[in-house]
Design a protein around this motif. Structure first.
Motif, PDB file in Angstrom:
ATOM      1  N   UNK A  54      -6.239   1.705  -0.273  1.00 32.63           N
ATOM      2  CA  UNK A  54      -5.729   2.644  -1.275  1.00 32.63           C
ATOM      3  C   UNK A  54      -5.956   4.092  -0.845  1.00 32.63           C
ATOM      4  N   UNK A  55      -7.036   4.337  -0.175  1.00 31.30           N
ATOM      5  CA  UNK A  55      -7.304   5.683   0.333  1.00 31.30           C
ATOM      6  C   UNK A  55      -6.235   6.083   1.349  1.00 31.30           C
ATOM      7  N   UNK A  56      -5.942   5.178   2.289  1.00 27.83           N
ATOM      8  CA  UNK A  56      -4.898   5.456   3.281  1.00 27.83           C
ATOM      9  C   UNK A  56      -3.538   5.670   2.595  1.00 27.83           C
ATOM     10  N   UNK A  57      -3.268   4.863   1.580  1.00 29.96           N
ATOM     11  CA  UNK A  57      -2.001   4.993   0.840  1.00 29.96           C
ATOM     12  C   UNK A  57      -1.918   6.373   0.187  1.00 29.96           C
ATOM     13  N   UNK A  58      -3.026   6.811  -0.408  1.00 28.66           N
ATOM     14  CA  UNK A  58      -3.048   8.124  -1.053  1.00 28.66           C
ATOM     15  C   UNK A  58      -2.890   9.238  -0.015  1.00 28.66           C
ATOM     16  N   UNK A  59      -3.501   9.074   1.152  1.00 30.58           N
ATOM     17  CA  UNK A  59      -3.369  10.074   2.208  1.00 30.58           C
ATOM     18  C   UNK A  59      -1.927  10.243   2.665  1.00 30.58           C
ATOM     19  N   UNK A  60      -1.190   9.144   2.720  1.00 27.43           N
ATOM     20  CA  UNK A  60       0.170   9.160   3.259  1.00 27.43           C
ATOM     21  C   UNK A  60       1.249   9.129   2.184  1.00 27.43           C
ATOM     22  N   UNK A  61       0.869   9.256   0.944  1.00 27.39           N
ATOM     23  CA  UNK A  61       1.791   9.100  -0.174  1.00 27.39           C
ATOM     24  C   UNK A  61       3.048   9.963  -0.039  1.00 27.39           C
ATOM     25  N   UNK A  62       2.893  11.199   0.314  1.00 25.64           N
ATOM     26  CA  UNK A  62       4.045  12.094   0.424  1.00 25.64           C
ATOM     27  C   UNK A  62       4.837  11.924   1.706  1.00 25.64           C
ATOM     28  N   UNK A  63       4.323  11.117   2.632  1.00 25.25           N
ATOM     29  CA  UNK A  63       4.990  10.949   3.933  1.00 25.25           C
ATOM     30  C   UNK A  63       5.622   9.582   4.117  1.00 25.25           C
ATOM     31  N   UNK A  64       5.560   8.739   3.110  1.00 25.35           N
ATOM     32  CA  UNK A  64       6.156   7.410   3.229  1.00 25.35           C
ATOM     33  C   UNK A  64       7.673   7.571   3.245  1.00 25.35           C
ATOM     34  N   UNK A  65       8.309   7.112   4.353  1.00 25.91           N
ATOM     35  CA  UNK A  65       9.752   7.322   4.546  1.00 25.91           C
ATOM     36  C   UNK A  65      10.608   6.509   3.588  1.00 25.91           C
ATOM     37  N   UNK A  66      10.175   5.298   3.279  1.00 25.11           N
ATOM     38  CA  UNK A  66      10.940   4.452   2.365  1.00 25.11           C
ATOM     39  C   UNK A  66      10.062   4.103   1.170  1.00 25.11           C
TER      40      UNK A  66
END
Length: 191
Positions: A54-66
């Motif tokens: 979940x931490x990684x998901x939050x870190x990349x939340x704005x950069x998820x392409x799809x």
């Protein structure tokens, strides 16, 4: 949670919507836990992987392409984190063999290594001070002490011939020179 809902929630959460984030966590947590359980981690490791995913998901939340594939992204990240934990556990060998547990390390403990390095530094400083004070002695004392420190030590007859000092004066002169050196070291707090 379907892809359309997940995509909209990811966009909203990336924009700072706390309710969207909460809905994502509630909707995708069962997926994360199923991946963790499939890897049969210990409870502590499972909770650690869950938090890390979940931490990684939050870190990349704005950069998820799809954003609609947030579930797949999260499952993949969770799987990678599980594999990291498994690989690191394989590096450890658990044992209850007292011969292995009591074996001293060839390198010693970190504490002993620190103490050894501090002692070596202190010894190096003492030697540096000794030579510094030695160089401040008179020329005659320096010559005599250098000759007497030779290996193998020369005979007093050889010292007498080399330095032009009477054989009977070498011992008393050596003692005076060493007393001066000691006094200099003590005055500087080096002894």
């Amino acid at each position: 949670m379907d892809r359309t809902d997940a995509g909209a929630l990811v966009q909203a959460a990336a924009d700072g919507d706390a309710a969207a984030w909460k809905a994502l966590v509630e909707g995708l947590s069962p997926l994360v836990w199923s991946v963790v359980r499939a890897h049969r981690l210990s409870d502590a490791d499972a909770h650690e992987v869950y938090q890390t995913a979940w931490f990684r998901f939050a870190q990349h939340l704005g950069r998820i392409r799809e954003p609609g594939k947030a579930g797949a992204w999260l499952a993949s990240t969770t799987r990678h984190e599980c594999l990291k934990v498994i690989r690191s556990a394989q590096r450890l060998t658990l044992t209850d063999d007292p011969r292995l547990l009591d074996r001293a390390s060839e390198d010693g403990t970190p504490e002993q290594s620190l103490l050894d390095s501090e002692e070596a530094a202190a010894q190096s400083e003492r030697v540096r001070r000794l030579w510094q004070e030695f160089e401040e002695l008179g020329e005659r004392c320096r010559q005599l002490l250098r000759v007497l420190m030779a290996t193998p030590p020369p005979s007093y007859h050889d010292v007498s011939a080399a330095l032009g000092i009477a054989v009977g004066s070498i011992g008393p002169l050596r003692q005076r020179c060493l007393r001066r050196l000691r006094a200099r070291l003590e005055a500087r707090g080096a002894m």
